[in-house]
Design a protein around this motif. Structure first.
Motif, short mmCIF file in Angstrom:
data_model
loop_
_atom_site.label_atom_id
_atom_site.label_comp_id
_atom_site.label_asym_id
_atom_site.label_seq_id
_atom_site.Cartn_x
_atom_site.Cartn_y
_atom_site.Cartn_z
N TYR A 135 6.72 7.15 5.80
CA TYR A 135 7.63 7.87 4.91
C TYR A 135 8.10 6.95 3.79
O TYR A 135 8.26 5.76 4.00
N ASP A 136 8.33 7.53 2.63
CA ASP A 136 8.94 6.81 1.51
C ASP A 136 10.44 7.06 1.60
O ASP A 136 10.95 8.07 1.10
N TYR A 137 11.15 6.16 2.28
CA TYR A 137 12.57 6.36 2.54
C TYR A 137 13.39 6.46 1.27
O TYR A 137 14.32 7.26 1.19
N THR A 138 13.05 5.66 0.27
CA THR A 138 13.80 5.70 -0.98
C THR A 138 13.67 7.07 -1.64
O THR A 138 14.66 7.66 -2.08
N LYS A 139 12.46 7.60 -1.65
CA LYS A 139 12.23 8.92 -2.24
C LYS A 139 12.96 10.01 -1.46
O LYS A 139 13.55 10.91 -2.06
N ILE A 140 12.96 9.91 -0.14
CA ILE A 140 13.67 10.89 0.68
C ILE A 140 15.16 10.87 0.35
O ILE A 140 15.77 11.92 0.14
N CYS A 141 15.74 9.68 0.29
CA CYS A 141 17.18 9.57 -0.01
C CYS A 141 17.50 10.12 -1.39
O CYS A 141 18.50 10.85 -1.56
N GLU A 142 16.67 9.81 -2.37
CA GLU A 142 16.89 10.33 -3.72
C GLU A 142 16.80 11.85 -3.74
O GLU A 142 17.60 12.53 -4.39
N SER A 143 15.83 12.41 -3.01
CA SER A 143 15.66 13.86 -2.97
C SER A 143 16.85 14.53 -2.28
O SER A 143 17.30 15.60 -2.71
N VAL A 144 17.36 13.91 -1.23
CA VAL A 144 18.51 14.48 -0.52
C VAL A 144 19.73 14.51 -1.43
O VAL A 144 20.46 15.50 -1.47
N LEU A 145 19.95 13.45 -2.20
CA LEU A 145 21.10 13.42 -3.12
C LEU A 145 21.02 14.52 -4.17
O LEU A 145 22.05 14.97 -4.68
N LEU A 146 19.81 14.98 -4.47
CA LEU A 146 19.62 16.04 -5.47
C LEU A 146 19.93 17.44 -4.91
O LEU A 146 20.08 18.39 -5.68
N ILE A 147 20.01 17.58 -3.60
CA ILE A 147 20.26 18.89 -2.99
C ILE A 147 21.58 19.48 -3.46
O ILE A 147 21.66 20.66 -3.81
N ASP A 148 22.63 18.64 -3.47
CA ASP A 148 23.97 19.15 -3.72
C ASP A 148 24.84 18.00 -4.23
O ASP A 148 24.82 16.91 -3.65
N PRO A 149 25.61 18.22 -5.28
CA PRO A 149 26.49 17.16 -5.79
C PRO A 149 27.59 16.76 -4.81
O PRO A 149 28.23 15.74 -4.98
N LYS A 150 27.81 17.57 -3.77
CA LYS A 150 28.82 17.23 -2.76
C LYS A 150 28.33 16.15 -1.79
O LYS A 150 29.13 15.62 -1.02
N ILE A 151 27.03 15.85 -1.82
CA ILE A 151 26.51 14.79 -0.95
C ILE A 151 26.93 13.45 -1.51
O ILE A 151 26.65 13.12 -2.66
N ARG A 152 27.64 12.69 -0.70
CA ARG A 152 28.20 11.40 -1.10
C ARG A 152 27.24 10.24 -0.81
O ARG A 152 27.22 9.24 -1.52
N PHE A 153 26.49 10.35 0.28
CA PHE A 153 25.69 9.23 0.78
C PHE A 153 24.43 9.77 1.42
O PHE A 153 24.46 10.78 2.14
N ALA A 154 23.31 9.12 1.15
CA ALA A 154 22.05 9.40 1.85
C ALA A 154 21.37 8.06 2.06
O ALA A 154 21.02 7.37 1.10
N GLY A 155 21.23 7.67 3.31
CA GLY A 155 20.63 6.37 3.61
C GLY A 155 19.84 6.43 4.90
O GLY A 155 20.05 7.29 5.75
N VAL A 156 18.92 5.49 5.02
CA VAL A 156 18.13 5.38 6.24
C VAL A 156 18.61 4.14 6.99
O VAL A 156 18.69 3.05 6.42
N ILE A 157 18.93 4.34 8.27
CA ILE A 157 19.44 3.30 9.14
C ILE A 157 18.36 3.00 10.17
O ILE A 157 17.80 3.93 10.76
N ASN A 158 18.08 1.71 10.39
CA ASN A 158 17.08 1.38 11.40
C ASN A 158 17.68 1.42 12.79
O ASN A 158 18.88 1.64 12.96
N GLU A 159 16.86 1.21 13.80
CA GLU A 159 17.33 1.34 15.19
C GLU A 159 18.34 0.27 15.58
O GLU A 159 19.00 0.39 16.61
#
Length: 121
Positions: free
Chosen positions: A6-30
């Protein structure tokens, strides 16, 4: 069997575009470390950087504990916590966790579905 890459950076950027109410989108490792994404620009964090570290480690532990029931209940699609000041959603991606924090009045019926669409596309 190899895991999908997966391209985690692209996923996070896409999630932030869903709604301006989203404050944070990040990928956390185990191990509870942020490996991609982060806070939306020009948004004041609700917690300190030190608190973020604790939240991420606790999230990683919670996800590991949930896996104990995968055989009986099936895989977790997403987990959500509704708090007074935030709505938090976590989605497993391979062994990592997509963690999304939004304003508490976000549509929690639609938001997880849109996030899953991005992850699975």
């Amino acid at each position: 069997m190899s895991a999908k890459i997966y391209d985690y950076t692209k996923i996070c950027e896409s999630v932030l575009l869903i709604d301006p109410k989203i404050r944070f989108a990040g990928v956390i490792n185990e191990r509870g470390r942020l490996v991609a994404g982060g806070m939306r620009e020009n948004v004041e964090p609700l917690e300190s950087e030190k608190d973020d570290e604790m939240i991420f480690m606790e999230l990683a532990l919670r996800v590991k504990m949930r896996k104990e029931f995968d055989k009986q209940l099936g895989l977790v699609n997403f987990a959500m916590a509704s708090r007074e000041r935030a709505l938090a959603i976590s989605v497993l991606i391979n062994d990592d966790i997509l963690y999304v924090v939004s304003e508490p009045d976000s549509d929690y019926g639609i938001l997880p579905k849109k996030i899953l669409e991005i992850v699975h596309s």
